[in-house]
Design an enzyme around this catalytic site. Structure first.
Site, PDB file in Angstrom:
ATOM      1  N   HIS A  24       0.751  -1.262   0.017  1.00  6.34           N
ATOM      2  CA  HIS A  24      -0.149   0.029  -0.047  1.00  6.34           C
ATOM      3  C   HIS A  24       0.840   1.174   0.091  1.00  6.34           C
ATOM      4  O   HIS A  24       1.511   1.755   1.093  1.00  6.34           O
ATOM      5  CB  HIS A  24      -0.812  -0.158   1.250  1.00  6.34           C
ATOM      6  CG  HIS A  24      -1.878   1.112   1.373  1.00  6.34           C
ATOM      7  ND1 HIS A  24      -3.218   0.758   1.384  1.00  6.34           N
ATOM      8  CD2 HIS A  24      -1.616   2.532   1.200  1.00  6.34           C
ATOM      9  CE1 HIS A  24      -3.801   2.057   1.561  1.00  6.34           C
ATOM     10  NE2 HIS A  24      -2.978   3.058   1.290  1.00  6.34           N
ATOM     11  N   HIS A  68       1.118   5.320  -2.071  1.00  9.17           N
ATOM     12  CA  HIS A  68       0.608   6.165  -3.078  1.00  9.17           C
ATOM     13  C   HIS A  68       1.844   6.975  -4.101  1.00  9.17           C
ATOM     14  O   HIS A  68       2.359   7.935  -3.475  1.00  9.17           O
ATOM     15  CB  HIS A  68      -0.261   7.349  -2.332  1.00  9.17           C
ATOM     16  CG  HIS A  68      -1.285   6.701  -1.658  1.00  9.17           C
ATOM     17  ND1 HIS A  68      -2.520   6.906  -2.121  1.00  9.17           N
ATOM     18  CD2 HIS A  68      -1.307   6.164  -0.621  1.00  9.17           C
ATOM     19  CE1 HIS A  68      -3.473   6.292  -1.165  1.00  9.17           C
ATOM     20  NE2 HIS A  68      -2.697   5.766  -0.347  1.00  9.17           N
ATOM     21  N   GLN A  84      -9.743   9.262  -4.407  1.00  8.21           N
ATOM     22  CA  GLN A  84      -9.627  10.090  -3.223  1.00  8.21           C
ATOM     23  C   GLN A  84     -10.585  10.901  -2.597  1.00  8.21           C
ATOM     24  O   GLN A  84     -10.693  10.956  -1.481  1.00  8.21           O
ATOM     25  CB  GLN A  84      -7.989  10.827  -3.363  1.00  8.21           C
ATOM     26  CG  GLN A  84      -7.650  11.606  -2.310  1.00  8.21           C
ATOM     27  CD  GLN A  84      -7.055  10.868  -1.053  1.00  8.21           C
ATOM     28  OE1 GLN A  84      -5.900  10.742  -1.267  1.00  8.21           O
ATOM     29  NE2 GLN A  84      -7.912  10.844  -0.180  1.00  8.21           N
ATOM     30  N   HIS A 117      -9.771   1.889   1.190  1.00  7.68           N
ATOM     31  CA  HIS A 117      -9.176   2.691   2.432  1.00  7.68           C
ATOM     32  C   HIS A 117     -10.592   2.651   3.318  1.00  7.68           C
ATOM     33  O   HIS A 117     -11.558   3.373   3.037  1.00  7.68           O
ATOM     34  CB  HIS A 117      -8.970   4.291   2.235  1.00  7.68           C
ATOM     35  CG  HIS A 117      -7.563   4.150   1.315  1.00  7.68           C
ATOM     36  ND1 HIS A 117      -7.137   3.907   0.163  1.00  7.68           N
ATOM     37  CD2 HIS A 117      -6.509   4.992   1.815  1.00  7.68           C
ATOM     38  CE1 HIS A 117      -5.939   4.118  -0.039  1.00  7.68           C
ATOM     39  NE2 HIS A 117      -5.581   4.991   0.942  1.00  7.68           N
ATOM     40  N   GLU A 161     -10.556   4.928   7.953  1.00 10.57           N
ATOM     41  CA  GLU A 161      -9.405   5.451   8.374  1.00 10.57           C
ATOM     42  C   GLU A 161      -9.557   6.867   9.163  1.00 10.57           C
ATOM     43  O   GLU A 161      -9.378   7.976   8.831  1.00 10.57           O
ATOM     44  CB  GLU A 161      -8.193   5.687   7.290  1.00 10.57           C
ATOM     45  CG  GLU A 161      -7.010   6.422   7.612  1.00 10.57           C
ATOM     46  CD  GLU A 161      -6.026   6.654   6.492  1.00 10.57           C
ATOM     47  OE1 GLU A 161      -6.587   6.600   5.487  1.00 10.57           O
ATOM     48  OE2 GLU A 161      -4.894   7.031   6.674  1.00 10.57           O
ATOM     49  N   ASP A 197       2.598   3.348   2.949  1.00  4.52           N
ATOM     50  CA  ASP A 197       1.410   4.434   2.776  1.00  4.52           C
ATOM     51  C   ASP A 197       2.025   5.630   1.805  1.00  4.52           C
ATOM     52  O   ASP A 197       1.525   5.957   0.767  1.00  4.52           O
ATOM     53  CB  ASP A 197       0.731   4.932   3.980  1.00  4.52           C
ATOM     54  CG  ASP A 197      -0.626   5.355   3.780  1.00  4.52           C
ATOM     55  OD1 ASP A 197      -1.091   5.198   2.459  1.00  4.52           O
ATOM     56  OD2 ASP A 197      -1.309   5.897   4.359  1.00  4.52           O
ATOM     57  N   TRP A 224      -0.136  13.698   3.494  1.00  4.89           N
ATOM     58  CA  TRP A 224      -0.518  12.896   4.598  1.00  4.89           C
ATOM     59  C   TRP A 224       0.773  12.520   5.539  1.00  4.89           C
ATOM     60  O   TRP A 224       0.524  12.418   6.809  1.00  4.89           O
ATOM     61  CB  TRP A 224      -1.081  11.754   4.065  1.00  4.89           C
ATOM     62  CG  TRP A 224      -2.380  12.048   3.492  1.00  4.89           C
ATOM     63  CD1 TRP A 224      -3.592  11.924   3.959  1.00  4.89           C
ATOM     64  CD2 TRP A 224      -2.586  12.481   2.149  1.00  4.89           C
ATOM     65  NE1 TRP A 224      -4.441  12.290   3.249  1.00  4.89           N
ATOM     66  CE2 TRP A 224      -3.982  12.584   2.036  1.00  4.89           C
ATOM     67  CE3 TRP A 224      -1.661  12.602   1.039  1.00  4.89           C
ATOM     68  CZ2 TRP A 224      -4.680  12.879   0.683  1.00  4.89           C
ATOM     69  CZ3 TRP A 224      -2.444  12.787  -0.186  1.00  4.89           C
ATOM     70  CH2 TRP A 224      -3.672  13.151  -0.226  1.00  4.89           C
TER      71      TRP A 224
HETATM   72 FE   FE2 Z   1      -3.313   5.054   1.695  1.00  2.00          FE
END
Ligand code: FE2
Length: 419
Positions: A57, A59, A154, A212, A215, A311, A317
């Site tokens: 996982h 991005h 997203q 996702h 979260e 991630d 993030w």
């Molecule tokens: Fe993610």
């Protein structure tokens, strides 16, 4: 080539690994004389050999964008989403720009022995710049890494205009898996509907699913039960992944006990992202502050498949990250109270075979006769030491070729202070 005196991860006996072309031809017992075989010999002196690390996982389209145009001041997931949305309007990146960043991030992971990566890519932008870039990166970097792409809405399947149509189009363009973000949709009902939509699309286009899911620190965020129930009803569990599920760390035990029965039955996979979620969660708490991780230890003990991922590498993030999954494992074990002896000894399963199962690539994965000659060598002879010291991957071998190599650092103390 023969890789001599290799300690396969989790096993006590040493073996010699005979490689013919791109395949593992034979695993020879330690007593087998190999010196006069005529093959090139690499002597590992008992160092640990594992199958390549699996990043389940990340991005890649967001990688290396932290601070442009602004840094995330609150450290929350929702400010991250807001900043990314603003960046999409302000910074008009070309496909070449995205590819450059994604390749830099992948290079970091390849150096650390990662050869399988599942990346999410934001498809809530009508030009599909990120998706087109990553589809090309996937082809161009095949000699070094296998990339699986999740079409990730997203900004929501329903919260973003025409999100559902964009998601379907991304699958037609070649994404491997369907994503979702139910806790970000406007209402609980939209969230439930978004999970159902993702599974319907996966069924229709024969794709994997990675949501996702929950979260958030809200103990009322319960989309993982919807995902598990729908996956069970469609008999798709092993194709389905729940990423994050951090709200599970806040569920009451009565509900969690009931939920676990469904989760187990559903056979879905779980990805926990310890670094990112320790950073993002608990931000609105005063004290005590929650750790904000899913119930990794309990899921594992209940026999469910859990793996760890990174991630982010420097994005809105999460401001840090260097691609090294060993550091993720170290932090994840601490945060999940998985520092018992056996947890430490078997911890690298979280970023190898468990990840392979999640990516649905378990067949043909592993240091076994007949499989592709894909493996990594750690600079240690002990599974325990691998977690304590986080040694480098000294060789990453793919299709029988060394694709990455690290010379371990050597430190000496000059004064004889220990006499
Ligand atoms: Fe993610």
């Amino acid at each position: 080539m023969i890789i001599k005196n290799a300690k396969l991860y989790g096993q006590d006996e040493f073996v010699h690994i005979e490689i013919h072309g791109d395949k593992i031809h034979k695993l020879l017992p330690f007593e087998t004389p190999v010196e006069s075989s005529g093959h090139e010999i690499m002597d590992l002196n008992g160092k640990i050999v594992l199958p390549p690390f699996v990043e389940p996982h990340i991005h890649l389209d967001y990688a290396l964008t932290a601070g442009t145009p602004k840094w995330n001041q609150s450290g929350t997931l929702f400010e991250g989403i807001q900043l990314w949305s603003e960046r999409k309007q302000l910074v008009k990146e070309t496909k070449a720009d995205v590819k450059k960043r994604a390749k830099e991030a992948l290079e970091m992971q390849i150096k650390h022995g990662v050869q399988h990566v599942r990346t999410h890519v934001d498809i809530t932008e009508p030009n599909f710049t990120g998706l087109e870039a990553l589809l090309e990166v996937k082809q161009e970097l095949k000699p070094w890494v296998d990339v699986q792409i999740v079409a990730f809405p997203q900004e929501g399947i329903y919260a973003y205009p025409k999100g559902a149509a964009l998601l379907e189009e991304a699958l037609k363009m070649g994404a491997d898996a369907v994503g979702g973000i139910p806790h970000y949709e406007f209402t609980r009902e939209d969230g439930v509907q978004s999970v159902k939509k993702a599974l319907d699309l996966a069924y229709k286009y024969d794709k994997l699913v990675d949501i996702h899911c929950d979260e958030i620190d809200d103990e009322q965020s319960r989309f993982v039960e919807v995902l598990a129930a729908e996956a069970y009803k469609l008999d798709m569990g092993e194709l389905v992944t729940a990423s994050h599920t951090t709200a599970m760390g806040s569920y009451n035990d009565a509900y969690a006990t009931k939920l676990f029965k469904l989760l187990k039955k559903s056979n879905i996979n779980f990805v926990s992202l310890p670094k990112a979620n320790l950073h993002l969660q608990g931000r609105i708490d005063s004290y005590p502050k929650r750790r904000g991780l899913t119930r990794v230890k309990e899921l594992k003990e209940a026999g469910m498949n859990v793996c760890f991922g990174l991630d982010s590498i420097m994005d809105p993030w999460y401001p840090l990250g260097d691609g090294n999954l060993l550091r993720v494992v170290e932090m994840g074990l601490h945060a999940s109270h998985m520092t018992g002896y056996n947890d430490i000894k078997t911890a690298l399963n979280l970023v190898t075979e468990n990840g392979a199962k999640t990516l649905h690539i378990a067949e043909g994965y592993g240091v076994k006769e007949g499989n592709k000659a894909n493996l990594v060598v750690l600079d240690t002879t002990s599974e325990y030491d691998a977690i304590r010291r986080l040694p480098p991957v000294i060789y990453s071998i793919r299709n029988g070729h060394i694709i990455a190599e690290t010379k371990p650092a050597v430190t000496t103390i000059n004064e004889p202070i220990f006499s």
